[in-house]
Design a protein around this motif. Structure first.
Motif, PDB file in Angstrom:
ATOM      1  N   TYR A  48     -33.842  -3.525 -15.686  1.00  0.00           N
ATOM      2  CA  TYR A  48     -33.128  -4.810 -15.192  1.00  0.00           C
ATOM      3  C   TYR A  48     -33.458  -4.601 -13.369  1.00  0.00           C
ATOM      4  CZ  TYR A  48     -29.124  -7.314 -12.755  1.00  0.00           C
ATOM      5  OH  TYR A  48     -28.408  -8.166 -12.851  1.00  0.00           O
ATOM      6  N   LEU A  49     -32.955  -3.110 -13.294  1.00  0.00           N
ATOM      7  CA  LEU A  49     -33.351  -2.806 -11.732  1.00  0.00           C
ATOM      8  C   LEU A  49     -34.815  -3.176 -10.876  1.00  0.00           C
ATOM      9  CD1 LEU A  49     -30.955   0.551 -11.841  1.00  0.00           C
ATOM     10  CD2 LEU A  49     -29.834  -1.579 -10.703  1.00  0.00           C
ATOM     11  N   LEU A  50     -35.991  -2.704 -11.966  1.00  0.00           N
ATOM     12  CA  LEU A  50     -36.383  -2.859 -11.060  1.00  0.00           C
ATOM     13  C   LEU A  50     -36.961  -4.339 -11.163  1.00  0.00           C
ATOM     14  CD1 LEU A  50     -39.083  -0.985 -10.518  1.00  0.00           C
ATOM     15  CD2 LEU A  50     -40.108  -1.446 -12.434  1.00  0.00           C
ATOM     16  N   VAL A  51     -37.028  -5.142 -12.127  1.00  0.00           N
ATOM     17  CA  VAL A  51     -37.189  -6.717 -11.908  1.00  0.00           C
ATOM     18  C   VAL A  51     -35.965  -7.639 -10.527  1.00  0.00           C
ATOM     19  CG1 VAL A  51     -37.034  -8.594 -13.626  1.00  0.00           C
ATOM     20  CG2 VAL A  51     -37.875  -6.771 -14.577  1.00  0.00           C
ATOM     21  N   PHE A  52     -34.669  -7.206 -11.216  1.00  0.00           N
ATOM     22  CA  PHE A  52     -33.957  -8.103  -9.942  1.00  0.00           C
ATOM     23  C   PHE A  52     -33.801  -7.499  -9.221  1.00  0.00           C
ATOM     24  CE2 PHE A  52     -33.905 -10.091 -14.918  1.00  0.00           C
ATOM     25  CZ  PHE A  52     -34.566 -10.963 -14.817  1.00  0.00           C
ATOM     26  N   LYS A  53     -33.637  -6.056  -8.696  1.00  0.00           N
ATOM     27  CA  LYS A  53     -32.519  -5.288  -7.966  1.00  0.00           C
ATOM     28  C   LYS A  53     -33.707  -4.769  -6.889  1.00  0.00           C
ATOM     29  CE  LYS A  53     -28.452  -7.111  -9.088  1.00  0.00           C
ATOM     30  NZ  LYS A  53     -26.933  -7.709  -8.682  1.00  0.00           N
ATOM     31  N   SER A  54     -34.585  -4.999  -6.570  1.00  0.00           N
ATOM     32  CA  SER A  54     -35.853  -3.892  -6.535  1.00  0.00           C
ATOM     33  C   SER A  54     -36.102  -5.111  -5.095  1.00  0.00           C
ATOM     34  CB  SER A  54     -36.802  -3.417  -7.664  1.00  0.00           C
ATOM     35  OG  SER A  54     -37.807  -5.139  -6.904  1.00  0.00           O
ATOM     36  N   HIS A  55     -34.987  -5.037  -4.462  1.00  0.00           N
ATOM     37  CA  HIS A  55     -34.843  -5.622  -2.909  1.00  0.00           C
ATOM     38  C   HIS A  55     -35.702  -4.801  -1.538  1.00  0.00           C
ATOM     39  CE1 HIS A  55     -33.430  -8.962  -4.292  1.00  0.00           C
ATOM     40  NE2 HIS A  55     -32.251  -8.409  -4.295  1.00  0.00           N
ATOM     41  N   MET A  59     -33.941   1.534  -4.697  1.00  0.00           N
ATOM     42  CA  MET A  59     -33.107   0.840  -5.299  1.00  0.00           C
ATOM     43  C   MET A  59     -35.229   1.222  -6.820  1.00  0.00           C
ATOM     44  SD  MET A  59     -31.097  -0.116  -7.370  1.00  0.00           S
ATOM     45  CE  MET A  59     -29.916  -0.781  -5.894  1.00  0.00           C
ATOM     46  N   PRO A  60     -36.208   0.761  -6.211  1.00  0.00           N
ATOM     47  CA  PRO A  60     -37.092   1.274  -7.762  1.00  0.00           C
ATOM     48  C   PRO A  60     -37.221   2.583  -8.061  1.00  0.00           C
ATOM     49  CG  PRO A  60     -37.572  -0.406  -5.416  1.00  0.00           C
ATOM     50  CD  PRO A  60     -36.794   0.733  -4.790  1.00  0.00           C
ATOM     51  N   GLY A  61     -36.779   3.255  -6.899  1.00  0.00           N
ATOM     52  CA  GLY A  61     -36.890   4.832  -7.138  1.00  0.00           C
ATOM     53  C   GLY A  61     -36.066   5.070  -8.391  1.00  0.00           C
ATOM     54  N   PHE A  62     -34.968   4.678  -7.969  1.00  0.00           N
ATOM     55  CA  PHE A  62     -33.400   4.671  -8.939  1.00  0.00           C
ATOM     56  C   PHE A  62     -33.905   4.109 -10.133  1.00  0.00           C
ATOM     57  CE2 PHE A  62     -29.364   3.955 -11.055  1.00  0.00           C
ATOM     58  CZ  PHE A  62     -28.997   4.842 -10.838  1.00  0.00           C
ATOM     59  N   ALA A  63     -34.746   2.736  -9.957  1.00  0.00           N
ATOM     60  CA  ALA A  63     -34.721   2.647 -11.598  1.00  0.00           C
ATOM     61  C   ALA A  63     -36.493   3.018 -12.320  1.00  0.00           C
ATOM     62  CB  ALA A  63     -35.750   1.641 -11.619  1.00  0.00           C
ATOM     63  N   MET A  64     -36.872   3.318 -11.670  1.00  0.00           N
ATOM     64  CA  MET A  64     -37.819   3.995 -12.533  1.00  0.00           C
ATOM     65  C   MET A  64     -37.450   6.221 -13.056  1.00  0.00           C
ATOM     66  SD  MET A  64     -40.265   3.011 -12.176  1.00  0.00           S
ATOM     67  CE  MET A  64     -42.127   3.427 -12.507  1.00  0.00           C
ATOM     68  N   LEU A  65     -36.404   6.450 -11.948  1.00  0.00           N
ATOM     69  CA  LEU A  65     -35.655   7.828 -12.424  1.00  0.00           C
ATOM     70  C   LEU A  65     -35.287   7.552 -13.560  1.00  0.00           C
ATOM     71  CD1 LEU A  65     -35.570  11.155 -11.566  1.00  0.00           C
ATOM     72  CD2 LEU A  65     -32.895   9.972 -10.998  1.00  0.00           C
ATOM     73  N   SER A  66     -33.989   6.226 -13.557  1.00  0.00           N
ATOM     74  CA  SER A  66     -33.249   6.049 -14.864  1.00  0.00           C
ATOM     75  C   SER A  66     -34.316   5.568 -16.133  1.00  0.00           C
ATOM     76  CB  SER A  66     -32.995   5.172 -14.202  1.00  0.00           C
ATOM     77  OG  SER A  66     -31.973   3.928 -15.650  1.00  0.00           O
ATOM     78  N   ILE A  67     -35.638   5.063 -15.608  1.00  0.00           N
ATOM     79  CA  ILE A  67     -36.485   4.088 -17.168  1.00  0.00           C
ATOM     80  C   ILE A  67     -36.649   6.216 -17.294  1.00  0.00           C
ATOM     81  CG2 ILE A  67     -39.312   3.723 -17.952  1.00  0.00           C
ATOM     82  CD1 ILE A  67     -38.083   0.958 -16.099  1.00  0.00           C
ATOM     83  N   LEU A  68     -37.004   7.251 -16.479  1.00  0.00           N
ATOM     84  CA  LEU A  68     -37.649   7.682 -17.051  1.00  0.00           C
ATOM     85  C   LEU A  68     -37.290   9.043 -18.413  1.00  0.00           C
ATOM     86  CD1 LEU A  68     -40.318   9.973 -16.908  1.00  0.00           C
ATOM     87  CD2 LEU A  68     -39.157  11.229 -15.280  1.00  0.00           C
ATOM     88  N   ILE A  69     -36.202   9.030 -17.130  1.00  0.00           N
ATOM     89  CA  ILE A  69     -34.639   9.568 -17.177  1.00  0.00           C
ATOM     90  C   ILE A  69     -34.030   9.164 -19.844  1.00  0.00           C
ATOM     91  CG2 ILE A  69     -32.053  10.527 -18.002  1.00  0.00           C
ATOM     92  CD1 ILE A  69     -32.292  10.979 -15.111  1.00  0.00           C
ATOM     93  N   GLY A  70     -34.466   7.725 -19.292  1.00  0.00           N
ATOM     94  CA  GLY A  70     -33.557   7.616 -20.668  1.00  0.00           C
ATOM     95  C   GLY A  70     -34.763   7.141 -21.696  1.00  0.00           C
ATOM     96  N   VAL A  71     -36.409   7.472 -21.639  1.00  0.00           N
ATOM     97  CA  VAL A  71     -37.143   7.937 -22.512  1.00  0.00           C
ATOM     98  C   VAL A  71     -37.167   9.510 -23.105  1.00  0.00           C
ATOM     99  CG1 VAL A  71     -39.783   7.954 -22.600  1.00  0.00           C
ATOM    100  CG2 VAL A  71     -38.761   5.664 -21.429  1.00  0.00           C
ATOM    101  N   VAL A  72     -37.104  10.294 -22.493  1.00  0.00           N
ATOM    102  CA  VAL A  72     -37.132  11.629 -22.337  1.00  0.00           C
ATOM    103  C   VAL A  72     -35.865  11.433 -23.169  1.00  0.00           C
ATOM    104  CG1 VAL A  72     -36.579  13.644 -21.702  1.00  0.00           C
ATOM    105  CG2 VAL A  72     -37.898  12.726 -20.325  1.00  0.00           C
ATOM    106  N   THR A  73     -34.314  11.463 -23.449  1.00  0.00           N
ATOM    107  CA  THR A  73     -33.303  11.067 -23.715  1.00  0.00           C
ATOM    108  C   THR A  73     -33.414  10.540 -25.272  1.00  0.00           C
ATOM    109  OG1 THR A  73     -32.388  11.145 -21.461  1.00  0.00           O
ATOM    110  CG2 THR A  73     -31.217  10.646 -24.019  1.00  0.00           C
ATOM    111  N   ALA A  74     -34.130   9.879 -25.353  1.00  0.00           N
ATOM    112  CA  ALA A  74     -34.501   9.008 -26.578  1.00  0.00           C
ATOM    113  C   ALA A  74     -35.614   9.659 -27.294  1.00  0.00           C
ATOM    114  CB  ALA A  74     -34.156   7.333 -26.402  1.00  0.00           C
ATOM    115  N   ILE A  75     -36.363  10.371 -27.124  1.00  0.00           N
ATOM    116  CA  ILE A  75     -37.335  11.153 -27.336  1.00  0.00           C
ATOM    117  C   ILE A  75     -36.991  12.617 -28.015  1.00  0.00           C
ATOM    118  CG2 ILE A  75     -39.244  12.244 -28.216  1.00  0.00           C
ATOM    119  CD1 ILE A  75     -40.952   9.939 -25.222  1.00  0.00           C
ATOM    120  N   PHE A  76     -36.027  12.619 -27.239  1.00  0.00           N
ATOM    121  CA  PHE A  76     -35.612  14.402 -27.707  1.00  0.00           C
ATOM    122  C   PHE A  76     -34.506  13.915 -28.686  1.00  0.00           C
ATOM    123  CE2 PHE A  76     -32.918  17.552 -27.113  1.00  0.00           C
ATOM    124  CZ  PHE A  76     -33.018  18.490 -27.151  1.00  0.00           C
ATOM    125  N   ALA A  77     -33.867  12.550 -28.192  1.00  0.00           N
ATOM    126  CA  ALA A  77     -32.703  13.006 -29.585  1.00  0.00           C
ATOM    127  C   ALA A  77     -33.299  12.254 -30.864  1.00  0.00           C
ATOM    128  CB  ALA A  77     -31.837  11.554 -29.514  1.00  0.00           C
TER     129      ALA A  77
END
Length: 87
Positions: A48-55, A59-77
């Motif tokens: 969402y941040l990457l598509v709509f809020k990347s002015h 913000m794009p760096g925060f969006a990519m970091l959020s995606i990376l943390i989410g993928v790692v958390t989901a795989i580990f869990a």
């Protein structure tokens, strides 16, 4: 006769060749489904941040970091979720 001749003792108990899964201790091992959902939430938030809020700015760096943390958390869990035996 050699001095260092040692006889092998027969093993009383046969060793199992199957590896038993170790019990994981930690917060993600206690509630793995919650952490899978939390990881997916991070991925959706990052998208969402990457598509709509990347002015611009960070913000794009925060969006990519959020995606990376989410993928790692989901795989580990997902590794912590107990598997059902189908016998």
């Amino acid at each position: 006769m050699p001095r260092n001749k040692h006889k092998r003792k027969a093993s009383v108990h046969s060793k199992s060749k199957t590896v038993k899964s170790a019990k994981l201790s930690g917060l993600s091992a206690l509630n793995p489904k919650i952490f899978v959902l939390l990881g997916l939430l991070f991925v959706v938030l990052g998208g969402y941040l990457l598509v709509f809020k990347s002015h611009g700015g960070a913000m794009p760096g925060f969006a990519m970091l959020s995606i990376l943390i989410g993928v790692v958390t989901a795989i580990f869990a997902s590794f912590s979720i107990p598997k059902k035996k189908t016998d």
